[in-house]
Design a protein around this motif. Structure first.
Motif, PDB file in Angstrom:
ATOM      1  N   UNK A   7     -23.303  37.624  17.955  1.00 60.06           N
ATOM      2  CA  UNK A   7     -24.151  36.940  18.948  1.00 60.06           C
ATOM      3  C   UNK A   7     -23.861  35.450  19.066  1.00 60.06           C
ATOM      4  N   UNK A   8     -23.645  34.783  17.938  1.00 59.17           N
ATOM      5  CA  UNK A   8     -23.368  33.342  17.987  1.00 59.17           C
ATOM      6  C   UNK A   8     -21.988  33.058  18.560  1.00 59.17           C
ATOM      7  N   UNK A   9     -20.989  33.834  18.131  1.00 53.99           N
ATOM      8  CA  UNK A   9     -19.631  33.644  18.647  1.00 53.99           C
ATOM      9  C   UNK A   9     -19.597  33.960  20.143  1.00 53.99           C
ATOM     10  N   UNK A  10     -20.248  35.046  20.532  1.00 57.11           N
ATOM     11  CA  UNK A  10     -20.284  35.468  21.933  1.00 57.11           C
ATOM     12  C   UNK A  10     -20.966  34.411  22.810  1.00 57.11           C
ATOM     13  N   UNK A  11     -21.940  33.696  22.254  1.00 63.16           N
ATOM     14  CA  UNK A  11     -22.657  32.672  23.003  1.00 63.16           C
ATOM     15  C   UNK A  11     -21.831  31.402  23.173  1.00 63.16           C
ATOM     16  N   UNK A  12     -20.685  31.308  22.486  1.00 56.70           N
ATOM     17  CA  UNK A  12     -19.800  30.157  22.636  1.00 56.70           C
ATOM     18  C   UNK A  12     -20.264  28.912  21.916  1.00 56.70           C
ATOM     19  N   UNK A  13     -21.090  29.067  20.888  1.00 51.67           N
ATOM     20  CA  UNK A  13     -21.619  27.887  20.205  1.00 51.67           C
ATOM     21  C   UNK A  13     -20.934  27.630  18.861  1.00 51.67           C
ATOM     22  N   UNK A  14     -19.956  28.476  18.508  1.00 49.90           N
ATOM     23  CA  UNK A  14     -19.307  28.373  17.204  1.00 49.90           C
ATOM     24  C   UNK A  14     -17.928  27.749  17.349  1.00 49.90           C
ATOM     25  N   UNK A  15     -17.612  26.797  16.486  1.00 49.36           N
ATOM     26  CA  UNK A  15     -16.288  26.194  16.483  1.00 49.36           C
ATOM     27  C   UNK A  15     -15.675  26.302  15.092  1.00 49.36           C
ATOM     28  N   UNK A  16     -14.342  26.293  15.044  1.00 46.78           N
ATOM     29  CA  UNK A  16     -13.651  26.294  13.764  1.00 46.78           C
ATOM     30  C   UNK A  16     -13.615  27.647  13.094  1.00 46.78           C
ATOM     31  N   UNK A  17     -13.448  27.613  11.776  1.00 45.65           N
ATOM     32  CA  UNK A  17     -13.281  28.819  10.970  1.00 45.65           C
ATOM     33  C   UNK A  17     -14.612  29.556  10.815  1.00 45.65           C
ATOM     34  N   UNK A  18     -14.538  30.873  10.885  1.00 40.24           N
ATOM     35  CA  UNK A  18     -15.690  31.732  10.634  1.00 40.24           C
ATOM     36  C   UNK A  18     -15.534  32.274   9.216  1.00 40.24           C
ATOM     37  N   UNK A  19     -16.383  31.827   8.316  1.00 44.31           N
ATOM     38  CA  UNK A  19     -16.278  32.197   6.908  1.00 44.31           C
ATOM     39  C   UNK A  19     -17.153  33.401   6.605  1.00 44.31           C
ATOM     40  N   UNK A  20     -16.519  34.456   6.099  1.00 41.13           N
ATOM     41  CA  UNK A  20     -17.227  35.701   5.789  1.00 41.13           C
ATOM     42  C   UNK A  20     -17.104  35.977   4.297  1.00 41.13           C
ATOM     43  N   UNK A  21     -18.235  36.018   3.620  1.00 41.79           N
ATOM     44  CA  UNK A  21     -18.283  36.394   2.205  1.00 41.79           C
ATOM     45  C   UNK A  21     -19.157  37.641   2.112  1.00 41.79           C
ATOM     46  N   UNK A  22     -18.578  38.742   1.669  1.00 45.34           N
ATOM     47  CA  UNK A  22     -19.302  40.008   1.666  1.00 45.34           C
ATOM     48  C   UNK A  22     -19.175  40.695   0.318  1.00 45.34           C
ATOM     49  N   UNK A  23     -20.264  41.330  -0.100  1.00 50.99           N
ATOM     50  CA  UNK A  23     -20.254  42.099  -1.342  1.00 50.99           C
ATOM     51  C   UNK A  23     -20.455  43.575  -1.011  1.00 50.99           C
ATOM     52  N   UNK A  24     -19.793  44.436  -1.772  1.00 52.08           N
ATOM     53  CA  UNK A  24     -19.866  45.876  -1.527  1.00 52.08           C
ATOM     54  C   UNK A  24     -20.106  46.625  -2.824  1.00 52.08           C
ATOM     55  N   UNK A  25     -20.805  47.750  -2.695  1.00 51.11           N
ATOM     56  CA  UNK A  25     -20.945  48.673  -3.810  1.00 51.11           C
ATOM     57  C   UNK A  25     -19.647  49.401  -4.083  1.00 51.11           C
ATOM     58  N   UNK A  26     -19.583  50.054  -5.240  1.00 51.29           N
ATOM     59  CA  UNK A  26     -18.338  50.650  -5.719  1.00 51.29           C
ATOM     60  C   UNK A  26     -17.882  51.828  -4.868  1.00 51.29           C
ATOM     61  N   UNK A  27     -18.798  52.526  -4.184  1.00 54.02           N
ATOM     62  CA  UNK A  27     -18.380  53.641  -3.334  1.00 54.02           C
ATOM     63  C   UNK A  27     -17.486  53.181  -2.193  1.00 54.02           C
ATOM     64  N   UNK A  28     -17.529  51.894  -1.872  1.00 55.80           N
ATOM     65  CA  UNK A  28     -16.668  51.375  -0.812  1.00 55.80           C
ATOM     66  C   UNK A  28     -15.195  51.459  -1.157  1.00 55.80           C
ATOM     67  N   UNK A  29     -14.883  51.596  -2.438  1.00 53.15           N
ATOM     68  CA  UNK A  29     -13.486  51.700  -2.870  1.00 53.15           C
ATOM     69  C   UNK A  29     -12.974  53.136  -2.824  1.00 53.15           C
ATOM     70  N   UNK A  30     -13.838  54.077  -2.431  1.00 53.25           N
ATOM     71  CA  UNK A  30     -13.405  55.468  -2.348  1.00 53.25           C
ATOM     72  C   UNK A  30     -13.653  56.236  -3.628  1.00 53.25           C
ATOM     73  N   UNK A  31     -13.411  57.549  -3.555  1.00 52.38           N
ATOM     74  CA  UNK A  31     -13.726  58.436  -4.676  1.00 52.38           C
ATOM     75  C   UNK A  31     -12.705  58.345  -5.805  1.00 52.38           C
ATOM     76  N   UNK A  32     -11.453  58.104  -5.465  1.00 48.09           N
ATOM     77  CA  UNK A  32     -10.419  58.061  -6.494  1.00 48.09           C
ATOM     78  C   UNK A  32     -10.602  56.828  -7.360  1.00 48.09           C
ATOM     79  N   UNK A  33     -10.767  56.996  -8.682  1.00 54.86           N
ATOM     80  CA  UNK A  33     -11.040  55.844  -9.545  1.00 54.86           C
ATOM     81  C   UNK A  33      -9.808  54.965  -9.751  1.00 54.86           C
ATOM     82  N   UNK A  34     -10.075  53.717 -10.067  1.00 52.86           N
ATOM     83  CA  UNK A  34      -9.005  52.767 -10.392  1.00 52.86           C
ATOM     84  C   UNK A  34      -9.494  51.881 -11.529  1.00 52.86           C
ATOM     85  N   UNK A  35      -8.627  51.015 -12.008  1.00 53.46           N
ATOM     86  CA  UNK A  35      -9.043  50.120 -13.083  1.00 53.46           C
ATOM     87  C   UNK A  35     -10.183  49.215 -12.630  1.00 53.46           C
TER      88      UNK A  35
END
Length: 353
Positions: free
Chosen positions: A170-198
């Motif tokens: 909504x903010x980007x679409x409204x044309x009020x944002x300039x410069x870099x868009x910084x995205x910091x996101x956290x996810x639960x472990x299921x986001x990595x899929x069923x196959x386990x890894x280290x």
């Protein structure tokens, strides 16, 4: 009317969540579930939660019966869809693809980020992007194609891009944002899929949190495509010790030209943008979303913050990575394509505990 549905890759976390939704869906009949590693086994033997619910068994991914479906949901890793989707589309089967293979419109961009050439570029123009709140027009075109008796292809948005783009758009679409868009996101472990890894092993994941794929994560170009902001997204994903959920925090610099911008203006912008959305809720001022509040649903909760001194707009979005980030959003897209109520078969109430 009941439509015959199948899930390719049904043994994975997103796949089995799709199975759960389709079994309870009034307009889709679960006819086929596939898993090469579990072929011949009953669903209930692999996931005992389905004991007494269904006696359906897994078949292989190349099961020719897939070509007799009305709709196939593909919950497979990237590149796997390239080997399956063209055959199903040619057979007249509508495909709802949860993989990344048809999300990026530019095949060169796909090869750059996924390391393999795209082998069915002719389908990219046809593929509707599966994020209903931000790509309604594409899904309506897919619905029209289906209504004409033709196979439609929907490329569902990824989990991180869904949460991050709902927060930023909504903010980007409204044309009020300039410069870099910084995205910091956290996810639960299921986001990595069923196959386990280290990284996802219980002993590693249960007591810590870490950033990964900093500046190199494959969801970066997808977010930029949704926002029409090439080269402007800095995406930093994190793995945290919870089973399911995504919380994306997007920080944006408000342009100095928007001189009358305030927190109240920002909140109203978002409230107006999502006013007609069945699944996106903009929380009251002073409230921030919590992943547990959307667990097990297709819901997205958004919180808005603003600091006038730095002209920093911070928008947070919480979704269930297996729900709005995968299976539930796929059902929402299929409902639209098949002319059903957008929320049919989807729970609106999160797990309370």
């Amino acid at each position: 009317m009941v439509f015959k549905a199948g899930v390719v890759g049904a043994a994975g976390f997103a796949g089995v969540e799709l199975v759960r939704r389709i079994i309870e869906h009034p307009s889709f009949e679960l006819s086929i579930i596939t898993s090469d590693s579990d072929a011949g086994q009953s669903l209930a033997s692999v996931y005992p939660a389905f004991a007494g619910i269904t006696d359906i068994a897994f078949s292989r991914h190349d099961d020719p019966a897939l070509e007799g479906l009305d709709v196939a949901f593909l919950a497979v890793p990237h590149t796997a869809s390239l080997a399956v989707t063209p055959r199903l589309i040619a057979a007249g089967v509508t495909v709802i693809d949860l993989s990344a293979d048809y999300r990026l419109k530019d095949p060169d961009l796909y090869e750059k980020w996924y390391g393999v050439p795209h082998t069915s570029t002719e389908l990219l123009a046809q593929a509707a992007f599966g994020l209903p709140e931000l790509a309604a027009g594409e899904l309506q075109q897919a619905a029209q194609l289906h209504a004409q008796g033709k196979a439609a292809l929907v490329a569902c948005a990824g989990c991180y891009p869904t949460a991050s783009s709902l927060a930023a758009f909504p903010a980007v679409h409204a044309g009020i944002v300039e410069g870099v868009i910084n995205v910091h996101a956290v996810s639960g472990v299921t986001g990595a899929g069923k196959k386990p890894s280290s990284r996802t092993h219980y002993c590693h994941a249960s007591q810590g949190a870490e950033a990964y794929g900093v500046g190199t994560h494959r969801h970066t170009p997808e977010i930029e495509q949704i926002l029409s902001a090439p080269g402007r997204v800095m995406f930093v994903p994190h793995l945290v010790p919870m089973n399911r959920g995504i919380l994306s925090t997007v920080s944006m610099q408000v342009a100095s030209a928007a001189s009358d911008f305030t927190l109240q203006v920002a909140h109203q912008l978002y409230a107006d943008f999502y006013a007609a959305s069945q699944f996106v809720t903009v929380l009251p001022l002073g409230s921030q979303p919590h992943t547990s509040s959307v667990a097990g649903t297709n819901n997205a909760h958004i919180g808005v913050g603003y600091r006038a001194e730095t002209r920093s707009l911070v928008v947070t979005c919480a979704i269930d990575n297996l729900g709005k980030g995968a299976a539930d959003q796929a059902i929402q897209c299929a409902n639209i394509v098949f002319g059903l109520s957008e929320g049919e078969g989807l729970s609106s109430v999160a797990l309370p505990v």
